[in-house]
Design a protein around this motif. Structure first.
Motif, PDB file in Angstrom:
ATOM      1  N   ALA A 166       0.828  -1.204   0.000  1.00 40.04           N
ATOM      2  CA  ALA A 166       0.000   0.000   0.000  1.00 40.04           C
ATOM      3  C   ALA A 166       0.861   1.252   0.000  1.00 40.04           C
ATOM      4  N   VAL A 167       1.910   1.261   0.823  1.00 37.61           N
ATOM      5  CA  VAL A 167       2.821   2.406   0.848  1.00 37.61           C
ATOM      6  C   VAL A 167       3.558   2.522  -0.473  1.00 37.61           C
ATOM      7  N   PHE A 168       3.974   1.387  -1.032  1.00 40.64           N
ATOM      8  CA  PHE A 168       4.653   1.430  -2.337  1.00 40.64           C
ATOM      9  C   PHE A 168       3.711   1.979  -3.408  1.00 40.64           C
ATOM     10  N   ALA A 169       2.430   1.582  -3.370  1.00 39.87           N
ATOM     11  CA  ALA A 169       1.457   2.116  -4.328  1.00 39.87           C
ATOM     12  C   ALA A 169       1.292   3.619  -4.159  1.00 39.87           C
ATOM     13  N   LEU A 170       1.328   4.098  -2.916  1.00 41.39           N
ATOM     14  CA  LEU A 170       1.241   5.534  -2.673  1.00 41.39           C
ATOM     15  C   LEU A 170       2.462   6.258  -3.245  1.00 41.39           C
ATOM     16  N   VAL A 171       3.626   5.661  -3.095  1.00 41.57           N
ATOM     17  CA  VAL A 171       4.842   6.242  -3.677  1.00 41.57           C
ATOM     18  C   VAL A 171       4.713   6.304  -5.197  1.00 41.57           C
ATOM     19  N   LEU A 172       4.165   5.234  -5.804  1.00 47.19           N
ATOM     20  CA  LEU A 172       3.935   5.245  -7.254  1.00 47.19           C
ATOM     21  C   LEU A 172       3.010   6.389  -7.648  1.00 47.19           C
ATOM     22  N   ALA A 173       1.928   6.579  -6.896  1.00 44.34           N
ATOM     23  CA  ALA A 173       0.980   7.644  -7.216  1.00 44.34           C
ATOM     24  C   ALA A 173       1.636   9.017  -7.109  1.00 44.34           C
ATOM     25  N   LEU A 174       2.464   9.201  -6.081  1.00 45.02           N
ATOM     26  CA  LEU A 174       3.172  10.474  -5.923  1.00 45.02           C
ATOM     27  C   LEU A 174       4.144  10.707  -7.076  1.00 45.02           C
ATOM     28  N   GLY A 175       4.641   9.608  -7.660  1.00 46.11           N
ATOM     29  CA  GLY A 175       5.536   9.728  -8.808  1.00 46.11           C
ATOM     30  C   GLY A 175       4.815   9.766 -10.138  1.00 46.11           C
ATOM     31  N   ASP A 176       3.469   9.848 -10.107  1.00 49.87           N
ATOM     32  CA  ASP A 176       2.642   9.936 -11.314  1.00 49.87           C
ATOM     33  C   ASP A 176       2.767   8.685 -12.184  1.00 49.87           C
ATOM     34  N   TYR A 177       2.717   7.521 -11.549  1.00 57.99           N
ATOM     35  CA  TYR A 177       2.776   6.262 -12.305  1.00 57.99           C
ATOM     36  C   TYR A 177       1.522   6.111 -13.159  1.00 57.99           C
TER      37      TYR A 177
ATOM     38  N   SER B  91      -1.137   3.810 -15.021  1.00 61.26           N
ATOM     39  CA  SER B  91      -1.714   2.467 -15.091  1.00 61.26           C
ATOM     40  C   SER B  91      -2.191   2.176 -16.508  1.00 61.26           C
ATOM     41  N   SER B  92      -2.359   0.880 -16.833  1.00 62.56           N
ATOM     42  CA  SER B  92      -2.822   0.480 -18.167  1.00 62.56           C
ATOM     43  C   SER B  92      -3.384  -0.925 -18.095  1.00 62.56           C
ATOM     44  N   THR B  93      -3.984  -1.371 -19.194  1.00 62.76           N
ATOM     45  CA  THR B  93      -4.518  -2.735 -19.256  1.00 62.76           C
ATOM     46  C   THR B  93      -3.569  -3.691 -19.975  1.00 62.76           C
ATOM     47  N   ASP B  94      -2.470  -3.166 -20.496  1.00 60.63           N
ATOM     48  CA  ASP B  94      -1.509  -4.040 -21.192  1.00 60.63           C
ATOM     49  C   ASP B  94      -0.087  -3.888 -20.669  1.00 60.63           C
ATOM     50  N   GLY B  95       0.109  -3.061 -19.659  1.00 60.85           N
ATOM     51  CA  GLY B  95       1.432  -2.882 -19.071  1.00 60.85           C
ATOM     52  C   GLY B  95       2.416  -2.150 -19.943  1.00 60.85           C
ATOM     53  N   ALA B  96       1.929  -1.492 -20.993  1.00 58.92           N
ATOM     54  CA  ALA B  96       2.830  -0.861 -21.955  1.00 58.92           C
ATOM     55  C   ALA B  96       2.880   0.656 -21.844  1.00 58.92           C
ATOM     56  N   ALA B  97       2.283   1.228 -20.807  1.00 58.92           N
ATOM     57  CA  ALA B  97       2.266   2.678 -20.676  1.00 58.92           C
ATOM     58  C   ALA B  97       3.667   3.213 -20.422  1.00 58.92           C
ATOM     59  N   ALA B  98       4.018   4.312 -21.113  1.00 54.73           N
ATOM     60  CA  ALA B  98       5.315   4.955 -20.903  1.00 54.73           C
ATOM     61  C   ALA B  98       5.291   5.689 -19.561  1.00 54.73           C
ATOM     62  N   GLN B  99       6.349   5.521 -18.776  1.00 53.20           N
ATOM     63  CA  GLN B  99       6.392   6.111 -17.445  1.00 53.20           C
ATOM     64  C   GLN B  99       7.287   7.350 -17.430  1.00 53.20           C
ATOM     65  N   PRO B 100       6.846   8.433 -16.780  1.00 50.20           N
ATOM     66  CA  PRO B 100       7.685   9.624 -16.655  1.00 50.20           C
ATOM     67  C   PRO B 100       8.866   9.367 -15.730  1.00 50.20           C
ATOM     68  N   GLY B 101       9.856  10.241 -15.773  1.00 49.18           N
ATOM     69  CA  GLY B 101      11.030  10.085 -14.928  1.00 49.18           C
ATOM     70  C   GLY B 101      10.695  10.080 -13.452  1.00 49.18           C
ATOM     71  N   SER B 102       9.667  10.827 -13.077  1.00 54.59           N
ATOM     72  CA  SER B 102       9.265  10.864 -11.671  1.00 54.59           C
ATOM     73  C   SER B 102       8.783   9.502 -11.196  1.00 54.59           C
ATOM     74  N   ALA B 103       8.125   8.757 -12.080  1.00 52.00           N
ATOM     75  CA  ALA B 103       7.652   7.423 -11.710  1.00 52.00           C
ATOM     76  C   ALA B 103       8.824   6.460 -11.528  1.00 52.00           C
ATOM     77  N   VAL B 104       9.828   6.575 -12.401  1.00 53.94           N
ATOM     78  CA  VAL B 104      11.010   5.724 -12.275  1.00 53.94           C
ATOM     79  C   VAL B 104      11.728   6.003 -10.954  1.00 53.94           C
ATOM     80  N   THR B 105      11.856   7.281 -10.612  1.00 50.53           N
ATOM     81  CA  THR B 105      12.489   7.644  -9.342  1.00 50.53           C
ATOM     82  C   THR B 105      11.693   7.096  -8.161  1.00 50.53           C
ATOM     83  N   ALA B 106      10.377   7.177  -8.245  1.00 47.14           N
ATOM     84  CA  ALA B 106       9.519   6.673  -7.173  1.00 47.14           C
ATOM     85  C   ALA B 106       9.698   5.168  -6.998  1.00 47.14           C
ATOM     86  N   ILE B 107       9.801   4.438  -8.097  1.00 41.88           N
ATOM     87  CA  ILE B 107       9.996   2.992  -8.028  1.00 41.88           C
ATOM     88  C   ILE B 107      11.296   2.661  -7.308  1.00 41.88           C
ATOM     89  N   VAL B 108      12.385   3.352  -7.684  1.00 44.67           N
ATOM     90  CA  VAL B 108      13.693   3.075  -7.089  1.00 44.67           C
ATOM     91  C   VAL B 108      13.696   3.395  -5.594  1.00 44.67           C
TER      92      VAL B 108
END
Length: 454
Positions: A394-405, A407-424
């Motif tokens: 849940a906390v990791f999902a919140l971090v993803l949301a803060l990084g503007d991750y 979502s998609s139905t095929d997993g192919a959405a391009a992610q902004p740099g902020s989302a990559v930073t949030a994941i790391v």
């Protein structure tokens, strides 16, 4: 509780004869229950959040809520399950029947989580939530009696460590197999069907653990259960006065939150940072693999220097390894794998020691009060563990949301740099910080071998 038969069942490799020693077959039989707990504890944390965000197209924040709510329900249910098992008078033992009954429901409901038919997104989200809630409820009535059993199977401080060594070794193997193959099965089949097939395979693995633990503990010595008088609230109030138990539980819950966040981030780190779907399995193997080799080593170290010191040492390994993974977006993949492997070395010890220390706390309370509350203790313990493992994704999902991750139905959405930073950061520095914070409570834990064996 231990008998002469169990003492004779100890192997020469265990060192001097311990009057509380258990036969090797009982240790393995009990440990096989970790096949069920390992599969359920790992696969949803690893696969459910990506399933919701990258297959069903559910926003990260809502996906985090769906992952969290059923396990939050377990926080309420687990102490109740412990109280019920404390009062069981089944001739097969007060705990064993729960393993079979709840375990069968657990396996069936697990397969349904990923089996939602194609329909409106809201209905698909509701399907996952309801099935996961049923699965979590069944797990409470399996896990709580299962964890309570060691406190009644032996009175020996060291035998509980040996018993947990088998449990954690089997747990590590199960996590390795289930967590390593789940992404492979999904990717081999592909799409929604990949998740459905993966769910069925994991349900079968759970079923193996359920049946094996029930059959394997049929000859386990079990002391009489003498639940304390009063309501569940009275029992919980008494448990809350056990200082060392509170300190140990808090440490474990905070660390469960940390490892839950790391597990939730594996798939995202592999696909969106390392740009390799196959890296998810490698990352997982690096994290869990060391436990297969080092669990006996951590156990031996604990018998030499004490469980608390061993727990402190393994926690530091986990924190340092997680922190080094912060270089995932700039370092070669091999460096990231090595950092995760170092975290895995610590993770092995962070599973052995708290599980071996819990029965000590319950046994000391039973001696102090004259009432056996192992079920209530383990109910509170598994409630805390469940809360931590639920908060992690849940906390990791919140971090993803803060990084503007995205979502998609095929997993192919391009992610902004902020989302990559949030994941790391959600995979590395956040868990490392949580582990270090948890040591504030562990440093104040005082139970040792002399007091437990008194």
């Amino acid at each position: 509780m231990a008998t002469q038969e169990t003492a004779r069942g100890a192997t020469a490799g265990d060192g001097p004869v311990d009057p509380g020693a258990l036969p090797r077959g009982v240790r393995i039989g009990y440990g096989s229950g970790s096949v069920a707990t390992g599969a359920f504890g790992t696969v949803p944390g690893l696969m459910l959040l990506p399933f919701l965000t990258d297959s069903l197209g559910i926003a990260a924040v809502l996906a985090g809520v769906i992952v969290f709510l059923p396990k939050a329900w377990d926080v309420v249910l687990n102490p109740i399950a412990g109280r019920i098992s404390d009062r069981s008078t089944d001739p097969r033992g007060p705990r064993r029947p729960f393993l079979l009954r709840a375990g069968l429901v657990l396996a069936a409901s697990f397969a349904l989580i990923f089996a939602a038919p194609s329909m409106a997104t809201g209905l698909e989200a509701a399907w996952v939530l309801v099935c996961f809630l049923g699965c979590a409820s069944a797990y409470a009535f399996f896990q709580v009696p299962y964890v309570a059993m060691p406190a009644e199977m032996t009175t020996s401080y060291d035998e509980r460590t040996r018993l947990m060594t088998w449990r954690v070794a089997i747990l590590a193997l199960t996590i390795l197999v289930a967590g390593g193959t789940a992404p492979l099965i999904r990717d081999a089949v592909g799409g929604r069907d990949g998740y459905r097939v993966m769910g069925v395979v994991m349900a079968l693995i759970i079923l193996v653990g359920v049946v094996s633990s029930y059959v394997g503990t049929r000859r386990a010595p079990v002391g009489s259960v003498q639940p304390g008088a009063g309501s569940l609230r009275d029992q919980l109030r008494i448990v809350a006065t056990a200082r060392d138990f509170r300190l140990l539980l808090t440490t474990f819950v905070v660390q469960a939150l940390a490892t839950g966040a790391m597990l939730a981030g594996v798939d995202y780190l592999a696909e969106d940072v390392l740009d390799s779907t196959g890296a998810a399995t490698v990352l997982f193997l690096c994290f869990v693999g060391p436990a297969l080799l080092l669990t006996p080593a951590w156990s031996a170290l604990g018998q030499r220097i004490g469980k608390k010191r061993g727990y402190l040492a393994s926690s530091l390994f986990l924190a340092v390894g997680a922190a080094l993974a912060a270089f995932a977006d700039v370092a070669p993949a091999a460096v990231v794998f090595a950092a995760v492997g170092l975290a895995g070395v610590g993770y092995a010890g962070c599973q052995v020691f708290p599980m071996a220390m819990l029965p000590d706390a319950a046994a000391v309370d039973a001696r102090r009060t004259g009432s056996g509350r192992a079920g209530v203790y383990t109910g509170v313990w598994t409630a805390g563990e469940t809360l931590g493992l639920a908060l992690g994704p849940a906390v990791f999902a919140l971090v993803l949301a803060l990084g503007d991750y995205q979502s998609s139905t095929d997993g192919a959405a391009a992610q902004p740099g902020s989302a990559v930073t949030a994941i790391v950061l959600g995979f590395s520095l956040l868990p490392a910080l949580l582990v270090l914070v948890s040591l504030w409570w562990l440093a104040r834990y005082t139970l040792d071998a002399e007091e437990v064996d008194a």
